[in-house]
Design an enzyme around this catalytic site. Structure first.
Site, PDB file in Angstrom:
ATOM      1  CG  HIS A 326     -32.282  74.657 -72.695  1.00  0.00           C
ATOM      2  ND1 HIS A 326     -31.916  75.410 -73.894  1.00  0.00           N
ATOM      3  CD2 HIS A 326     -31.686  75.194 -71.734  1.00  0.00           C
ATOM      4  CE1 HIS A 326     -31.309  76.492 -73.277  1.00  0.00           C
ATOM      5  NE2 HIS A 326     -31.132  76.573 -72.060  1.00  0.00           N
ATOM      6  N   GLY A 327     -35.346  75.341 -74.650  1.00  0.00           N
ATOM      7  CA  GLY A 327     -35.844  76.674 -74.321  1.00  0.00           C
ATOM      8  C   GLY A 327     -35.947  77.438 -75.582  1.00  0.00           C
ATOM      9  CE  LYS A 396     -38.160  84.077 -64.743  1.00  0.00           C
ATOM     10  NZ  LYS A 396     -37.256  83.292 -65.504  1.00  0.00           N
TER      11      LYS A 396
END
Length: 397
Positions: A326-327, A396
Site C-alpha cells: 500500500h506504500g 499534510k
C-alpha cells in the site's frame, strides 16, 4: 517470494521481502497471526512493518472469522488518483498559492467543514446511493450514533498523520491529483467499539495476543461488526470522492484558461475486509496496509512526501491473495524519526516540493520511510507499473 515456516503456525507465511529485514516485533505479530485457528493464509508485502493490532503490510485470509484489530481503526483508509489534461508547463513557478487554495477547500488535521458538504453542488459527483448510505447510519452501533453530526461535517476532510493531498507530475509531464485518507473519527470509534466487544468474547480468552480477538461466523457480534465495517468502508470511499471533487474544483478555478479535464478516478482501499474465494474456499480477506491487485485492476502505491508514487495494474497473483503493498512502509517509528531528524533535514529531503516543512511533520520525513523503488521492485510478480509520479505540491494534516 519467500516461504517462512514458524513453530506453531497453521500456515506458511508468504513474504515478498527478505525475512531478515523484518523487525522482530513485526515478525512476532506475524507468528501470532499464523497460529490462529481460523487462518487459511498469510501474505506479507514488501512495505511490512510493526503495527497496532496487526502487522502493517499483511494480508490475512481466514475462514468464518475476522479480526477487527487487524483491520485497524482507520477502516477503509486508502488512495484516490486522477490524471488531468494539464501538463507541467501549465503550472506557475510559485506553487504556494495553489497549496493554500487546496488547504482552504479541504480541511486538514482535526478540521471539519462548517456545514456538511452537499454533493449535489459538486461538479460531476454522482449522488446515487447517498441518501441510502446515510439512512443506514441508523443501524450502526448505539455507542457511536451520537456522532452523526460530526461524521457529516468530517465527510470530505483529510485528517492527519500520513494522510495527504498532492499535485503530481508523471514522467510524460502530465499533472495528476492524488489523495490519501480514510473513515475519519467515525471509523475509528466504530473500530474501537467492536475491538472492545471482541476482546470480551469467551472464545478469545486463550489467544496468544488479545489484539487478535475475532468475531466468528453466524453470531450476532459478527453480523453487527460486518454491517458497521462495510458502512465505514463506504464512508471512506465517499470521503475520498468528495475531497477529489473539491480538489478538482480548485484546479478548475486556478487554471480556468486551460479548461482542465479529468480522466476516470482510480480508487483503492488499503485497510479493509473483502469476501473472496481461493482454492475452493470462501474466505474473509483482511488487507492491513495492502491493496487488492487482481488481474488488470488499477492501484496506487505512494511513497513518502518527498519521493514519489506509482500507479500500478495488478497481475492477479493468487499466492498473495491478489494483493500488493500500500506504500513505501515506515522503516522507523514516528518518535524515532522525531529524535533523528530536524526541520533542516526535512527541508533538504523535500526540496522542490511545496509543502509544510515545520516540526509538526518531521515524523513524515522521507528518511523515515523505506525506498519506494525498492518496494516496487520486490513485487514485480504482483503488479505492473503504469505510471511513476513525483509530487510538486503536498498538503499534510
Amino acid at each position: 517470494m519467500s516461504y517462512v515456516e514458524m513453530p506453531g503456525a497453521k500456515v506458511p507465511i508468504r513474504m515478498w521481502t527478505d525475512p531478515a529485514s523484518v523487525e522482530d516485533g513485526a515478525l512476532q505479530q506475524l507468528r501470532n497471526v499464523a497460529t490462529l485457528p481460523w487462518i487459511k493464509g498469510l501474505a506479507v508485502m514488501p512495505d511490512v512493518h510493526y503495527g497496532k493490532g496487526a502487522t502493517v503490510g499483511s494480508v490475512i485470509a481466514m475462514q468464518g472469522a475476522v479480526c477487527p484489530a487487524a483491520v485497524g481503526v482507520d477502516i477503509g483508509c486508502g488512495m484516490s488518483a486522477v490524471k488531468t489534461s494539464l501538463t507541467a508547463n501549465d503550472l506557475p513557478g510559485d506553487l504556494s498559492r495553489l497549496r493554500s487554495k487546496i488547504e482552504q477547500a479541504i480541511p486538514v488535521g482535526r478540521g471539519m467543514h462548517g456545514d456538511p458538504v452537499d454533493p449535489a453542488h459538486l461538479h460531476g459527483f454522482g449522488t446515487a446511493g447517498w441518501d441510502d448510505f446515510w439512512g443506514r447510519f441508523d443501524g450502526v452501533a448505539e455507542a457511536v450514533k451520537f456522532r452523526r453530526e460530526r461524521a457529516a461535517l468530517q465527510m470530505g476532510t483529510l485528517g492527519s498523520g500520513n494522510h495527504f493531498a498532492e499535485l503530481c507530475i508523471d514522467m510524460q509531464n502530465a499533472v495528476w491529483l492524488m489523495l490519501h485518507s480514510g473513515s475519519r473519527n467515525i471509523g475509528k470509534e466504530l473500530a474501537e467499539h467492536h475491538i472492545g466487544v471482541a476482546q470480551k468474547l469467551p472464545h478469545n480468552q486463550g489467544l496468544i495476543d488479545r489484539d487478535l480477538a475475532v468475531f466468528v461466523a453466524d453470531t450476532p457480534q459478527m453480523a453487527a461488526y460486518r454491517s458497521d465495517l462495510y458502512w465505514a468502508q463506504e464512508y471512506a470511499k465517499y470521503n475520498r470522492s468528495i475531497m477529489m471533487a473539491l480538489f478538482k474544483d480548485v484546479i478548475r478555478k486556478e487554471f480556468k484558461k486551460s479548461k482542465p479535464t479529468f480522466e476516470p478516478e482510480i480508487s483503492c482501499h488499503h485497510n479493509y475486509v473483502s469476501e473472496e474465494r481461493y482454492e475452493g474456499m470462501d474466505l474473509l480477506v483482511t488487507r492491513k496496509g495492502a491493496i487488492r491487485a487482481g488481474s488488470g485492476e488499477y492501484g496506487i502505491i505512494p511513497g513518502s512526501m518527498g519521493t514519489g508514487s506509482y500507479i500500478v495494474k495488478g497481475l492477479g497473483n493468487e499466492k498473495s491473495f491478489n494483493s500488493a503493498s500500500h506504500g513505501a512502509g515506515r522503516r522507523m517509528s514516528r518518535n524515532a524519526a522525531k529524535r533523528r531528524f530536524s526541520t533542516k533535514d526535512l527541508e533538504e529531503q523535500t526540496r522542490g516540493v511545496e509543502c509544510r516543512k515545520d516540526s509538526g511533520v518531521v515524523d513524515e520525513i522521507p528518511g523515515a520511510y523505506k525506498p519506494i523503488e525498492q518496494v516496487i521492485d520486490q513485487q514485480r510478480d504482483l503488479v505492473q507499473v503504469v505510471a511513476k509520479l513525483k509530487q510538486v505540491v503536498c498538503v499534510k494534516g
